[in-house]
Design an enzyme around this catalytic site. Structure first.
Site, PDB file in Angstrom:
ATOM      1  N   GLU A  78      -2.827   2.499   4.340  1.00 58.43           N
ATOM      2  CA  GLU A  78      -2.689   3.815   3.714  1.00 58.43           C
ATOM      3  C   GLU A  78      -3.988   4.249   3.055  1.00 58.43           C
ATOM      4  OE1 GLU A  78      -0.741   1.088   3.313  1.00 58.43           O
ATOM      5  OE2 GLU A  78       1.168   1.652   2.408  1.00 58.43           O
ATOM      6  N   HIS A  93      -5.844  -1.460   2.344  1.00 59.40           N
ATOM      7  CA  HIS A  93      -4.540  -1.314   2.991  1.00 59.40           C
ATOM      8  C   HIS A  93      -4.619  -0.145   3.974  1.00 59.40           C
ATOM      9  CE1 HIS A  93      -1.885  -3.428  -0.264  1.00 59.40           C
ATOM     10  NE2 HIS A  93      -2.976  -4.118   0.033  1.00 59.40           N
ATOM     11  N   CYS A 140      -0.889   1.865  -3.202  1.00 57.06           N
ATOM     12  CA  CYS A 140      -0.926   2.895  -2.172  1.00 57.06           C
ATOM     13  C   CYS A 140      -0.157   4.140  -2.593  1.00 57.06           C
ATOM     14  CB  CYS A 140      -0.409   2.331  -0.856  1.00 57.06           C
ATOM     15  SG  CYS A 140      -1.526   1.081  -0.169  1.00 57.06           S
ATOM     16  N   CYS A 185       3.094   0.020  -1.299  1.00 59.33           N
ATOM     17  CA  CYS A 185       3.067  -0.725  -2.557  1.00 59.33           C
ATOM     18  C   CYS A 185       2.664   0.254  -3.672  1.00 59.33           C
ATOM     19  CB  CYS A 185       2.071  -1.884  -2.464  1.00 59.33           C
ATOM     20  SG  CYS A 185       0.335  -1.346  -2.358  1.00 59.33           S
TER      21      CYS A 185
END
Length: 153
Positions: A58, A56, A89, A86
């Site tokens: 992040e 992701h 993260c 999420c």
């Protein structure tokens, strides 16, 4: 320059990262890590192209920042991300000790900073970043909306 203006300027740069994901046919999310008003890391979603479910925006930005400063703790840093994080993260944000989390669009399905759940209000964590949501929310939401509309067509 006020903090509000700085937050918007950095979010615009995170949006540029999100566009890189979009060009790769990945969900368009971008992130940057900032310390003392200087970008030390930037990245975007790449789970499909990297065959990595943890890739992701992040996570990628956090990994790059930690490598750059040669420390797994990112104290006194700010993370700008175009979509509410999420659970995975948010966990990385906590473990990295990021001081401020600034996000754009709210994610009512998987966002854990107020939308689907409020993980930051749980008493089980040893670190809680300052959180600010909705920065350039319209722009951050629009890029996602357009991406998924195109996918459906």
């Amino acid at each position: 320059m006020t903090n509000f203006n700085i937050d918007e300027e950095f979010m615009k740069l995170a949006l540029q990262e999100a566009k890189k994901s979009q060009e790769m046919n990945e969900v368009p999310v971008g992130a940057i890590v900032v310390v003392n008003d200087e970008i030390i890391s930037q990245s975007h979603n790449q789970p499909i192209s990297q065959n990595d479910p943890t890739s992701h925006a992040e996570i990628n930005a956090i990994r790059n920042a930690a490598e750059y400063i040669e420390n797994y703790r990112l104290n006194e840093t700010s993370l700008y991300v175009t979509l509410e994080p999420c659970a995975m993260c948010y966990g990385a944000i906590i473990h990295a000790r990021i001081s401020r989390l600034i996000f754009g669009a709210y994610d009512y399905k998987t966002g854990v900073c107020g939308s689907s759940i409020k993980l930051h209000e749980q008493n089980c964590f040893n670190h809680t970043p300052e959180i600010k949501g909705g920065v350039l929310e319209r722009e951050c939401s629009l890029i996602l909306k357009e991406f998924f509309q195109e996918k459906r067509n």
